[in-house]
Design an enzyme around this catalytic site. Structure first.
Site, PDB file in Angstrom:
ATOM      1  CD  GLU A  47      25.181  20.225 -11.625  1.00 38.35           C
ATOM      2  OE1 GLU A  47      24.646  20.312 -10.897  1.00 38.35           O
ATOM      3  OE2 GLU A  47      26.252  19.886 -11.243  1.00 38.35           O
ATOM      4  CG  ASP A  49      30.873  21.808  -7.437  1.00 37.29           C
ATOM      5  OD1 ASP A  49      30.255  20.651  -7.591  1.00 37.29           O
ATOM      6  OD2 ASP A  49      29.341  22.689  -7.758  1.00 37.29           O
TER       7      ASP A  49
HETATM    8 ZN   LIG Z   1      28.329  22.239  -8.540  1.00 35.55          ZN
END
Ligand SMILES: [Zn+2]
Length: 162
Positions: free
Chosen positions: A42, A114
């Protein structure tokens, strides 16, 4: 890639700003960090921009430094690095507008973590903006699949292109 334009709700980032513009160069960086292969970790960083009369323009997106801890599904940035980048950008005339990260999915949407993280970031920041931007790039190369949202301490509002 050409620039992308999103209309902004009234007072979303500032009283006079009606549009959010992603510069082509900033988009090139975002799209080059897509997680296209299973082995790719990521990625993420900051969205830095300039203000004009009626637009907020994202001109730079930062990418992970060697100090950042990366994995395929997680991304942790060292706070000292983050603040140093914000200070450096500000002295170069760029404003911190929010964060971006990648997801290994075609049409990305924020996870519950998130959302919690983004709201908390806004609440604990000293920014004068009324919202931060949250951007998630997936594996799709279509600009319409890019996830772009306004986030403040209370809610997340996705923006759609003109
Ligand atoms: Zn995320």
């Amino acid at each position: 890639m050409t620039s992308l334009i999103y209309p902004l709700p009234a007072c979303a980032l500032g009283r006079t700003f009606k549009r959010l513009v992603f510069d082509a160069r900033a988009l090139d960086t975002l799209y080059s960090e897509r997680q296209l292969k299973p082995s790719q970790p990521e990625s993420g960083g900051q969205l830095l921009g300039t203000f004009s009369d009626d637009a907020v323009q994202i001109v730079t997106v930062t990418i992970p430094s060697r100090d950042d801890v990366r994995s395929r599904f997680g991304f942790a940035r060292l706070q000292a690095t983050e603040q140093a980048e914000i200070d450096e950008a500000f002295s170069a005339g760029l404003h911190y507008l929010g964060d971006w990260h990648s997801h290994p999915e075609y049409k990305p949407s924020p996870s519950s973590i998130d959302v919690i993280t983004a709201k908390k970031l806004f609440r604990t920041s000293k920014s004068e903006l009324r919202n931060f931007l949250m951007v998630i790039v997936g594996t799709s190369e279509n600009a319409s699949d890019l996830y772009v949202a306004l986030v403040n301490g209370r809610r997340v509002r996705r923006l759609t292109q003109i």
